[in-house]
Design an enzyme around this catalytic site. Structure first.
Site, PDB file in Angstrom:
ATOM      1  N   ASN A   9       9.529 -34.956 -15.925  1.00  0.00           N
ATOM      2  CA  ASN A   9       8.885 -35.429 -17.155  1.00  0.00           C
ATOM      3  C   ASN A   9       8.000 -36.607 -16.763  1.00  0.00           C
ATOM      4  OD1 ASN A   9       8.158 -36.438 -19.617  1.00  0.00           O
ATOM      5  ND2 ASN A   9      10.239 -37.005 -20.266  1.00  0.00           N
ATOM      6  N   LYS A  11       5.973 -38.189 -18.525  1.00  0.00           N
ATOM      7  CA  LYS A  11       5.742 -39.121 -19.650  1.00  0.00           C
ATOM      8  C   LYS A  11       4.250 -39.469 -19.704  1.00  0.00           C
ATOM      9  CE  LYS A  11      10.543 -40.461 -19.236  1.00  0.00           C
ATOM     10  NZ  LYS A  11      11.588 -41.472 -19.379  1.00  0.00           N
ATOM     11  N   HIS A  98      13.115 -35.667 -27.004  1.00  0.00           N
ATOM     12  CA  HIS A  98      13.376 -36.716 -26.005  1.00  0.00           C
ATOM     13  C   HIS A  98      13.712 -38.026 -26.727  1.00  0.00           C
ATOM     14  CE1 HIS A  98      12.791 -39.613 -22.788  1.00  0.00           C
ATOM     15  NE2 HIS A  98      12.988 -38.607 -21.956  1.00  0.00           N
ATOM     16  N   GLU A 100      12.793 -40.936 -26.282  1.00  0.00           N
ATOM     17  CA  GLU A 100      11.640 -41.805 -26.560  1.00  0.00           C
ATOM     18  C   GLU A 100      10.910 -41.341 -27.824  1.00  0.00           C
ATOM     19  OE1 GLU A 100       9.991 -41.489 -22.632  1.00  0.00           O
ATOM     20  OE2 GLU A 100      11.680 -42.659 -21.882  1.00  0.00           O
ATOM     21  N   GLU A 170      20.721 -36.646 -21.732  1.00  0.00           N
ATOM     22  CA  GLU A 170      20.115 -37.865 -21.209  1.00  0.00           C
ATOM     23  C   GLU A 170      20.712 -39.065 -21.933  1.00  0.00           C
ATOM     24  OE1 GLU A 170      15.998 -36.892 -19.311  1.00  0.00           O
ATOM     25  OE2 GLU A 170      15.730 -37.530 -21.365  1.00  0.00           O
ATOM     26  N   GLY A 176      15.371 -44.752 -17.166  1.00  0.00           N
ATOM     27  CA  GLY A 176      14.452 -45.767 -16.671  1.00  0.00           C
ATOM     28  C   GLY A 176      15.109 -47.102 -16.365  1.00  0.00           C
ATOM     29  N   SER A 216      17.743 -41.829 -14.551  1.00  0.00           N
ATOM     30  CA  SER A 216      17.781 -42.467 -13.226  1.00  0.00           C
ATOM     31  C   SER A 216      18.288 -41.535 -12.128  1.00  0.00           C
ATOM     32  CB  SER A 216      18.590 -43.763 -13.279  1.00  0.00           C
ATOM     33  OG  SER A 216      17.986 -44.682 -14.172  1.00  0.00           O
TER      34      SER A 216
HETATM   35  P1  13P Z   1      14.182 -41.642 -15.523  1.00  0.00           P
HETATM   36  O1  13P Z   1      14.477 -40.560 -14.488  1.00  0.00           O
HETATM   37  O2  13P Z   1      12.957 -42.425 -15.216  1.00  0.00           O
HETATM   38  O3  13P Z   1      15.379 -42.471 -15.812  1.00  0.00           O
HETATM   39  O4  13P Z   1      13.826 -40.865 -16.889  1.00  0.00           O
HETATM   40  C1  13P Z   1      14.647 -39.847 -17.333  1.00  0.00           C
HETATM   41  C2  13P Z   1      13.962 -39.160 -18.453  1.00  0.00           C
HETATM   42  O5  13P Z   1      13.775 -39.719 -19.507  1.00  0.00           O
HETATM   43  C3  13P Z   1      13.512 -37.776 -18.238  1.00  0.00           C
HETATM   44  O6  13P Z   1      13.137 -37.167 -19.429  1.00  0.00           O
END
Ligand code: 13P
Length: 254
Positions: A9, A11, A98, A100, A170, A176, A216
């Site tokens: 992803n 983003k 997601h 976010e 997740e 992150g 992560s």
């Molecule tokens: P990270 O791997 O940067 O923690 O992000 C995970 C994520 O949100 C994948 O959709």
């Protein structure tokens, strides 16, 4: 046998030319180094998708996904992208729900249900994201939260449609942050998700569903996470922006 999947992803990262360069590296490394049947998926920004589909022609190791779609078929929704547009451009997957999007765009479970419906109608495979916040885990409500996220967005589906989903667990506190859920913590939730699906549908159907871990995930922890009985791969954020790290994570299945 359910599919082993590593999905990146991106983003809102990588401008157009940097995205094309990264994707070319991913394709080359995937073709040279991945010898098992794992599916690699790249979920880039919308802008890049059509060009990445063209670059990917004839390649089955890597598929393209979007990070979102609108819930309506078509219409006056300025700035939005429909599932039909994605599918007609050769995109095969779409991330729905997601954290976010839930946090910054107020996406609810019911909105996710509508997005899952439109994605399936257009033959896109939804990667439906669920997971608890740190407060929810600390309050001990994480199992309930996950149960509700599943029920409200997906239990209206027929078994025939549900089996087309990919689920991604997740934990929001691991995204992150550099804090990964331990393999035991992740396995506990993945097993819980599979049990819930088995209860709602059937054990045979639950056994078919790929459940990915996200948060992560990196080349160092992927092998242990993917070795867990109910973890079928990963949804990778930061580490998917580096071709070497991303492919090394996909190699954790080899
Ligand atoms: P990270 O791997 O940067 O923690 O992000 C995970 C994520 O949100 C994948 O959709």
């Amino acid at each position: 046998m359910r599919k082993k999947i590593v999905a990146g992803n991106w983003k809102m990262n990588k401008n157009f030319s940097d995205g094309l360069a990264l994707f070319s590296e991913v394709i080359n490394m995937a073709n040279d180094e991945l010898h098992n049947s794992q599916q690699v998926i790249v979920c880039s920004p919308y802008l890049h998708l059509h060009s990445l589909v063209q670059l990917n022609k004839g390649n089955t190791k890597v598929a393209l996904g979007a990070q979102n779609c609108h819930q309506a078929e078509i219409g006056a929704f300025t700035g939005e992208i429909s599932a039909d547009m994605l599918a007609s451009a050769g995109v095969q997957y779409v991330i729905i729900g997601h954290s976010e999007r839930r946090q910054y765009f107020a996406e609810s479970n019911t909105l996710c249900a509508a997005k899952i419906d439109i994605a399936l109608k257009n033959n896109l495979t939804p990667i439906y994201c669920i997971g608890e916040t740190l407060q929810e885990r600390e309050a001990g409500t994480h199992f309930d939260i996950i149960k509700t996220q599943l029920a409200q967005a997906t239990y209206h589906l027929s078994a025939q449609d549900f089996v087309k989903l990919v689920i991604a667990y997740e934990p929001v506190w691991a995204i992150g942050t550099g804090v990964t859920a331990s393999s035991a913590q992740a396995q506990e939730i993945h097993a819980f998700i599979r049990k819930e699906i088995a209860w709602q549908y059937s054990a045979a159907l639950a056994d078919e569903i790929s459940i990915l871990y996200g948060g992560s995930c990196n080349p160092k922890n992927a092998e242990e996470l993917f070795a867990q009985a109910d973890i079928d791969g990963g949804l990778i954020g930061g580490a998917s922006l580096k071709s070497r790290d991303f492919i090394d994570i996909a190699k954790a299945f080899n």
